[in-house]
Scaffold this motif. Structure first.
Motif, PDB file in Angstrom:
ATOM      1  N   ARG A  21      -8.013  -1.107   0.384  1.00  0.00           N
ATOM      2  CA  ARG A  21      -6.610  -1.406   0.101  1.00  0.00           C
ATOM      3  C   ARG A  21      -6.179  -2.688   0.810  1.00  0.00           C
ATOM      4  O   ARG A  21      -5.334  -3.427   0.312  1.00  0.00           O
ATOM      5  CB  ARG A  21      -5.724  -0.227   0.478  1.00  0.00           C
ATOM      6  CG  ARG A  21      -5.807   0.906  -0.529  1.00  0.00           C
ATOM      7  CD  ARG A  21      -4.794   2.003  -0.245  1.00  0.00           C
ATOM      8  NE  ARG A  21      -4.780   2.985  -1.307  1.00  0.00           N
ATOM      9  CZ  ARG A  21      -5.416   4.151  -1.260  1.00  0.00           C
ATOM     10  NH1 ARG A  21      -6.119   4.478  -0.198  1.00  0.00           N
ATOM     11  NH2 ARG A  21      -5.339   4.986  -2.271  1.00  0.00           N
ATOM     12  N   ALA A  22      -6.779  -2.970   1.968  1.00  0.00           N
ATOM     13  CA  ALA A  22      -6.486  -4.215   2.675  1.00  0.00           C
ATOM     14  C   ALA A  22      -6.931  -5.434   1.861  1.00  0.00           C
ATOM     15  O   ALA A  22      -6.336  -6.508   1.969  1.00  0.00           O
ATOM     16  CB  ALA A  22      -7.147  -4.217   4.051  1.00  0.00           C
ATOM     17  N   ASN A  29      -1.276 -11.505  -0.522  1.00  0.00           N
ATOM     18  CA  ASN A  29      -0.747 -12.407   0.501  1.00  0.00           C
ATOM     19  C   ASN A  29      -1.149 -13.860   0.229  1.00  0.00           C
ATOM     20  O   ASN A  29      -0.391 -14.783   0.519  1.00  0.00           O
ATOM     21  CB  ASN A  29      -1.207 -11.960   1.886  1.00  0.00           C
ATOM     22  CG  ASN A  29      -0.387 -12.573   2.983  1.00  0.00           C
ATOM     23  OD1 ASN A  29       0.842 -12.657   2.888  1.00  0.00           O
ATOM     24  ND2 ASN A  29      -1.047 -13.008   4.037  1.00  0.00           N
ATOM     25  N   SER A  30      -2.317 -14.051  -0.360  1.00  0.00           N
ATOM     26  CA  SER A  30      -2.792 -15.416  -0.639  1.00  0.00           C
ATOM     27  C   SER A  30      -1.938 -16.128  -1.683  1.00  0.00           C
ATOM     28  O   SER A  30      -1.931 -17.356  -1.749  1.00  0.00           O
ATOM     29  CB  SER A  30      -4.255 -15.401  -1.081  1.00  0.00           C
ATOM     30  OG  SER A  30      -4.392 -14.886  -2.383  1.00  0.00           O
ATOM     31  N   LEU A  79       7.599 -12.179  -4.238  1.00  0.00           N
ATOM     32  CA  LEU A  79       6.454 -11.398  -3.770  1.00  0.00           C
ATOM     33  C   LEU A  79       6.384 -11.519  -2.254  1.00  0.00           C
ATOM     34  O   LEU A  79       6.279 -12.619  -1.707  1.00  0.00           O
ATOM     35  CB  LEU A  79       5.151 -11.891  -4.403  1.00  0.00           C
ATOM     36  CG  LEU A  79       3.864 -11.211  -3.931  1.00  0.00           C
ATOM     37  CD1 LEU A  79       3.892  -9.711  -4.223  1.00  0.00           C
ATOM     38  CD2 LEU A  79       2.661 -11.865  -4.579  1.00  0.00           C
ATOM     39  N   LYS A  80       6.489 -10.377  -1.590  1.00  0.00           N
ATOM     40  CA  LYS A  80       6.423 -10.319  -0.129  1.00  0.00           C
ATOM     41  C   LYS A  80       5.394  -9.273   0.257  1.00  0.00           C
ATOM     42  O   LYS A  80       5.364  -8.181  -0.302  1.00  0.00           O
ATOM     43  CB  LYS A  80       7.786  -9.958   0.459  1.00  0.00           C
ATOM     44  CG  LYS A  80       8.836 -11.012   0.172  1.00  0.00           C
ATOM     45  CD  LYS A  80      10.201 -10.587   0.662  1.00  0.00           C
ATOM     46  CE  LYS A  80      11.201 -11.656   0.236  1.00  0.00           C
ATOM     47  NZ  LYS A  80      12.515 -11.127  -0.006  1.00  0.00           N
ATOM     48  N   GLY A  85       2.437  -2.818   2.866  1.00  0.00           N
ATOM     49  CA  GLY A  85       2.537  -2.864   1.415  1.00  0.00           C
ATOM     50  C   GLY A  85       3.130  -4.169   0.935  1.00  0.00           C
ATOM     51  O   GLY A  85       3.075  -5.185   1.630  1.00  0.00           O
ATOM     52  N   PHE A  86       3.731  -4.123  -0.251  1.00  0.00           N
ATOM     53  CA  PHE A  86       4.309  -5.335  -0.824  1.00  0.00           C
ATOM     54  C   PHE A  86       5.551  -4.987  -1.631  1.00  0.00           C
ATOM     55  O   PHE A  86       5.771  -3.839  -2.018  1.00  0.00           O
ATOM     56  CB  PHE A  86       3.288  -6.077  -1.696  1.00  0.00           C
ATOM     57  CG  PHE A  86       2.933  -5.380  -2.983  1.00  0.00           C
ATOM     58  CD1 PHE A  86       3.531  -5.770  -4.177  1.00  0.00           C
ATOM     59  CD2 PHE A  86       1.999  -4.357  -3.024  1.00  0.00           C
ATOM     60  CE1 PHE A  86       3.207  -5.145  -5.376  1.00  0.00           C
ATOM     61  CE2 PHE A  86       1.662  -3.723  -4.208  1.00  0.00           C
ATOM     62  CZ  PHE A  86       2.269  -4.120  -5.393  1.00  0.00           C
ATOM     63  N   SER A  87       6.355  -6.008  -1.863  1.00  0.00           N
ATOM     64  CA  SER A  87       7.475  -5.877  -2.792  1.00  0.00           C
ATOM     65  C   SER A  87       7.403  -7.066  -3.736  1.00  0.00           C
ATOM     66  O   SER A  87       6.908  -8.139  -3.380  1.00  0.00           O
ATOM     67  CB  SER A  87       8.820  -5.818  -2.061  1.00  0.00           C
ATOM     68  OG  SER A  87       9.063  -7.030  -1.391  1.00  0.00           O
TER      69      SER A  87
END
Length: 161
Positions: A21-22, A29-30, A79-80, A85-87
């Protein structure tokens, strides 16, 4: 008697799932700072809509009460990504929405441009339910052909004698 992974006191399956998942987090993130995907890359992300920490509009939970797949391709914003996690902002039937998804809720990640896929164990005993891609103004996912770069980790615990 030799111990097996199923007999281990170390939770290898959980450690591997967390590490995979990482990978999703690192990929997202990239691109988070650019808000654009390189080349033909795009992502199908499947997640459990009722998992802890998931924050999506009620109308989407009603339509996808167990699991849904989103597409991150041309039309996304904000995108954060953080450690948990992310949003992301996506449009569903031309209605803008912000979705917050913990990495622990993700059951699948697919980049069709390079035929790369990760699949994760669902939190329930029955495994991952079939999913229907969300109508978020993006194309429908195509099935992965045999011989693809699919990474599926499935730790079925055998009960020994």
């Amino acid at each position: 008697m030799t111990a097996t992974v199923a007999d281990s006191l170390i939770p290898y399956d959980e450690i591997v799932q967390e590490a995979l998942r990482a990978v999703v987090g690192r990929v997202l993130n990239s691109i988070a700072g650019t808000q654009a995907l390189p080349g033909e890359h795009h992502f199908y992300i499947t997640f459990k809509t009722q998992a802890a920490g998931v924050d999506i509009p009620k109308r989407l939970i009603e339509r996808f009460p167990d699991e849904m797949t989103i597409v991150i391709q041309h039309r996304f914003w904000d995108l954060k990504v953080d450690d948990r996690g992310f949003s992301v902002g996506l449009s569903f039937n031309q209605v803008p929405s912000i979705l917050t998804i913990p990495f622990a809720a993700i059951t699948g990640f697919h980049d069709p441009a390079v035929n790369f896929e990760l699949r994760f164990q669902a939190n329930d005993e029955d495994g991952v339910e079939p999913h229907e891609p969300a109508d978020n103004d993006e194309p429908i996912a195509m099935p992965v052909e045999d011989g693809s770069n699919v990474v599926a980790v499935d730790f079925k615990r055998k009960r020994g004698d």
